[in-house]
Design a protein around this motif. Structure first.
Motif, PDB file in Angstrom:
ATOM      1  N   GLY A   1      23.998   2.117   0.553  1.00 14.46           N
ATOM      2  CA  GLY A   1      24.891   2.735  -0.415  1.00 14.46           C
ATOM      3  C   GLY A   1      24.151   3.309  -1.612  1.00 14.46           C
ATOM      4  N   ILE A   2      24.885   3.484  -2.703  1.00 17.85           N
ATOM      5  CA  ILE A   2      24.339   4.069  -3.922  1.00 17.85           C
ATOM      6  C   ILE A   2      24.148   2.975  -4.967  1.00 17.85           C
ATOM      7  CG2 ILE A   2      24.695   5.784  -5.741  1.00 17.85           C
ATOM      8  CD1 ILE A   2      24.221   6.953  -2.965  1.00 17.85           C
TER       9      ILE A   2
ATOM     10  N   ASN B   1      20.342   3.257  -2.379  1.00 14.94           N
ATOM     11  CA  ASN B   1      19.973   1.851  -2.485  1.00 14.94           C
ATOM     12  C   ASN B   1      19.243   1.331  -1.251  1.00 14.94           C
ATOM     13  OD1 ASN B   1      20.222   0.189  -4.680  1.00 14.94           O
ATOM     14  ND2 ASN B   1      21.980  -0.940  -3.887  1.00 14.94           N
ATOM     15  N   LYS B   2      18.292   0.416  -1.504  1.00 15.79           N
ATOM     16  CA  LYS B   2      17.693  -0.419  -0.469  1.00 15.79           C
ATOM     17  C   LYS B   2      18.127  -1.854  -0.768  1.00 15.79           C
ATOM     18  CE  LYS B   2      15.185   3.288   0.408  1.00 15.79           C
ATOM     19  NZ  LYS B   2      15.526   4.453  -0.401  1.00 15.79           N
TER      20      LYS B   2
ATOM     21  N   MET C   1       9.718 -11.889  -7.473  1.00 16.60           N
ATOM     22  CA  MET C   1       9.089 -10.658  -7.937  1.00 16.60           C
ATOM     23  C   MET C   1       9.013  -9.684  -6.772  1.00 16.60           C
ATOM     24  SD  MET C   1       6.079 -12.015 -10.491  1.00 16.60           S
ATOM     25  CE  MET C   1       5.972 -10.430 -11.302  1.00 16.60           C
ATOM     26  N   LEU C   2       9.368  -8.436  -7.037  1.00 14.74           N
ATOM     27  CA  LEU C   2       9.405  -7.416  -5.994  1.00 14.74           C
ATOM     28  C   LEU C   2       8.605  -6.200  -6.437  1.00 14.74           C
ATOM     29  CD1 LEU C   2      12.374  -6.347  -3.854  1.00 14.74           C
ATOM     30  CD2 LEU C   2      11.196  -4.595  -5.158  1.00 14.74           C
ATOM     31  N   GLU C   3       7.775  -5.708  -5.526  1.00 13.08           N
ATOM     32  CA  GLU C   3       6.952  -4.524  -5.824  1.00 13.08           C
ATOM     33  C   GLU C   3       6.976  -3.603  -4.625  1.00 13.08           C
ATOM     34  OE1 GLU C   3       3.653  -2.008  -5.317  1.00 13.08           O
ATOM     35  OE2 GLU C   3       3.219  -4.056  -4.645  1.00 13.08           O
ATOM     36  N   TRP C   4       7.133  -2.314  -4.868  1.00 16.24           N
ATOM     37  CA  TRP C   4       7.089  -1.348  -3.783  1.00 16.24           C
ATOM     38  C   TRP C   4       6.228  -0.158  -4.201  1.00 16.24           C
ATOM     39  CZ3 TRP C   4       8.472   3.556  -4.954  1.00 16.24           C
ATOM     40  CH2 TRP C   4       9.311   3.752  -6.048  1.00 16.24           C
ATOM     41  N   HIS C   5       5.633   0.497  -3.218  1.00 20.23           N
ATOM     42  CA  HIS C   5       4.892   1.733  -3.479  1.00 20.23           C
ATOM     43  C   HIS C   5       4.715   2.495  -2.168  1.00 20.23           C
ATOM     44  CE1 HIS C   5       1.627  -1.070  -2.350  1.00 20.23           C
ATOM     45  NE2 HIS C   5       1.077  -0.001  -1.799  1.00 20.23           N
ATOM     46  N   SER C   6       4.451   3.775  -2.289  1.00 20.39           N
ATOM     47  CA  SER C   6       4.197   4.608  -1.125  1.00 20.39           C
ATOM     48  C   SER C   6       2.857   4.228  -0.511  1.00 20.39           C
ATOM     49  CB  SER C   6       4.203   6.086  -1.538  1.00 20.39           C
ATOM     50  OG  SER C   6       3.641   6.895  -0.521  1.00 20.39           O
ATOM     51  N   LEU C   7       2.766   4.324   0.792  1.00 19.80           N
ATOM     52  CA  LEU C   7       1.483   4.042   1.454  1.00 19.80           C
ATOM     53  C   LEU C   7       0.451   5.113   1.116  1.00 19.80           C
ATOM     54  CD1 LEU C   7       2.678   2.820   4.977  1.00 19.80           C
ATOM     55  CD2 LEU C   7       1.873   1.461   3.045  1.00 19.80           C
ATOM     56  N   ASP C   8       0.912   6.240   0.544  1.00 18.00           N
ATOM     57  CA  ASP C   8      -0.008   7.297   0.118  1.00 18.00           C
ATOM     58  C   ASP C   8      -0.546   7.054  -1.294  1.00 18.00           C
ATOM     59  OD1 ASP C   8       0.436   8.667   2.503  1.00 18.00           O
ATOM     60  OD2 ASP C   8       2.206   9.673   1.678  1.00 18.00           O
ATOM     61  N   SER C   9      -0.046   6.011  -1.962  1.00 15.07           N
ATOM     62  CA  SER C   9      -0.490   5.713  -3.329  1.00 15.07           C
ATOM     63  C   SER C   9      -1.175   4.361  -3.361  1.00 15.07           C
ATOM     64  CB  SER C   9       0.703   5.730  -4.296  1.00 15.07           C
ATOM     65  OG  SER C   9       1.638   4.723  -3.938  1.00 15.07           O
ATOM     66  N   ILE C  10      -1.775   4.062  -4.486  1.00 11.13           N
ATOM     67  CA  ILE C  10      -2.494   2.801  -4.652  1.00 11.13           C
ATOM     68  C   ILE C  10      -1.534   1.746  -5.177  1.00 11.13           C
ATOM     69  CG2 ILE C  10      -4.381   1.622  -5.843  1.00 11.13           C
ATOM     70  CD1 ILE C  10      -5.797   4.313  -6.002  1.00 11.13           C
TER      71      ILE C  10
ATOM     72  N   PHE D   1      17.301  -2.493  -4.748  1.00  9.15           N
ATOM     73  CA  PHE D   1      16.288  -1.680  -5.417  1.00  9.15           C
ATOM     74  C   PHE D   1      16.348  -0.265  -4.848  1.00  9.15           C
ATOM     75  CE2 PHE D   1      14.219  -3.081  -1.593  1.00  9.15           C
ATOM     76  CZ  PHE D   1      13.320  -2.077  -1.245  1.00  9.15           C
ATOM     77  N   ASN D   2      15.672   0.657  -5.500  1.00  7.49           N
ATOM     78  CA  ASN D   2      15.631   2.032  -4.989  1.00  7.49           C
ATOM     79  C   ASN D   2      14.269   2.643  -5.256  1.00  7.49           C
ATOM     80  OD1 ASN D   2      15.717   3.889  -7.529  1.00  7.49           O
ATOM     81  ND2 ASN D   2      17.295   2.347  -7.924  1.00  7.49           N
ATOM     82  N   THR D   3      13.949   3.669  -4.492  1.00  6.09           N
ATOM     83  CA  THR D   3      12.674   4.387  -4.644  1.00  6.09           C
ATOM     84  C   THR D   3      12.900   5.760  -5.270  1.00  6.09           C
ATOM     85  OG1 THR D   3      12.861   5.201  -2.375  1.00  6.09           O
ATOM     86  CG2 THR D   3      11.611   3.175  -2.707  1.00  6.09           C
ATOM     87  N   TRP D   4      13.950   5.858  -6.101  1.00  8.81           N
ATOM     88  CA  TRP D   4      14.267   7.077  -6.849  1.00  8.81           C
ATOM     89  C   TRP D   4      14.400   8.312  -5.929  1.00  8.81           C
ATOM     90  CZ3 TRP D   4       9.739   4.861  -9.786  1.00  8.81           C
ATOM     91  CH2 TRP D   4      10.184   3.903 -10.699  1.00  8.81           C
TER      92      TRP D   4
END
Length: 296
Positions: free
Chosen positions: A138-139, A146-147, A166-175, A220-223
């Motif tokens: 959803g939103i 939303n995730k 604690m939650l952290e996410w990032h693109s596999l193309d970034s550090i 959470f969301n990845t914008w």
């Protein structure tokens, strides 16, 4: 006519008060300096303690204490270790590592500020019992896609326990944030989280699930980056047990920070919790228990 007379007397009265003004300089004493002892013991890491002295609000340089005697005692084993000053007020054990399910006592002795003592308990380790990730949930309340990461773990009924997620996410193309824990924004409508005062709270007690399994949905969301970039992501979630001292300090810090926006509390904010005798500061412990890593 009466209006003119009123204005005349008003001007005379105003001039009288102005003429009676007298500047007075008040000598406001600075608060007395006090020892400050801070430590967050981390399981399987060297024992560390940070020693300084309190500073005036206008001071910009931390006052490190480099000549203190810092002794930590493992109460379970009746073993003591003298920590050595490394740099900038940090004292560290040569080889001893923090152990779980252990009570530690710290004693800091200084020439000018006497002796400070504190006690803390290092919590035990637990594991996630289940988890699932839903990438289309959803939103979000911010208007993004939303995730939803749902985690579960079981609580020990024999003791009062305190946790942190604690939650952290990032693109596999970034550090990623390698080398230290990082907490991206997430929120939950779980009663366990809401009971702590905010849907964005990451530290909580077992008051609502003592001895039972806790199931917590983490939104959470990845914008909406996936709408613009063909990238894969990785999400990491850490389950951390914290001691009661850490929990109480965390709660007091939130109230202290919130008081800055309260006109009635701006000049007298709530006091930060401290468990250090004869000093300011907090002596606490955490146990980084388990983690989940998912690519999506």
């Amino acid at each position: 006519m009466r209006i003119k007379i009123f204005i005349k007397y008003f001007v005379i009265l105003a001039l009288t008060f102005v003429a009676c003004e007298k500047e007075t300089e008040l000598d406001i004493p600075e608060p007395s300096t006090k020892l400050v002892v801070n430590s967050v013991l981390v399981v399987n890491e060297p024992l560390k303690v940070y020693v300084t002295i309190s500073s005036y609000v206008m001071d910009t340089i931390a006052a490190y204490v480099t000549n203190a005697q810092v002794i930590i005692t493992n109460k379970n084993k009746a073993e003591s270790d003298t920590l050595h000053h490394t740099q900038n007020g940090f004292y560290q054990a040569s080889s001893k590592l923090c152990e779980p399910n252990t009570t530690y006592i710290v004693k800091v002795t200084t020439k000018n500020f006497g002796k400070a003592t504190a006690t803390t308990y290092v919590p035990s380790k637990i594991k996630f019992t289940n988890y699932s990730l839903k990438t289309k949930a959803g939103i979000s309340k911010d208007g993004f896609k939303n995730k939803l990461l749902t985690i579960a773990f079981s609580d020990n009924i024999e003791t009062s326990n305190y946790y942190m997620l604690m939650l952290e996410w990032h693109s596999l193309d970034s550090i990623g944030f390698e080398g230290f824990l990082h907490n991206n924004a997430w929120y939950s409508y779980s009663p366990i989280i809401i009971a702590e005062g905010s849907d964005e709270e990451s530290v909580f007690s077992d008051a609502l699930f003592n001895g039972k399994q806790a199931v917590i949905p983490m939104n959470f969301n990845t914008w909406n980056y996936e709408d613009h970039y063909d990238s894969k992501y990785i999400v990491k979630c850490y389950l951390i047990t914290v001691c009661e001292n850490y929990y109480k300090y965390h709660k007091s810090l939130i109230l202290h920070d919130e008081s800055g926006d309260n006109i009635w509390q701006a000049n007298s904010p709530p006091q930060l919790y401290s468990n250090v005798n004869n000093a300011f500061g907090i002596f606490s412990a955490i146990n980084i228990c388990d983690s989940i890593i998912i690519e999506f």
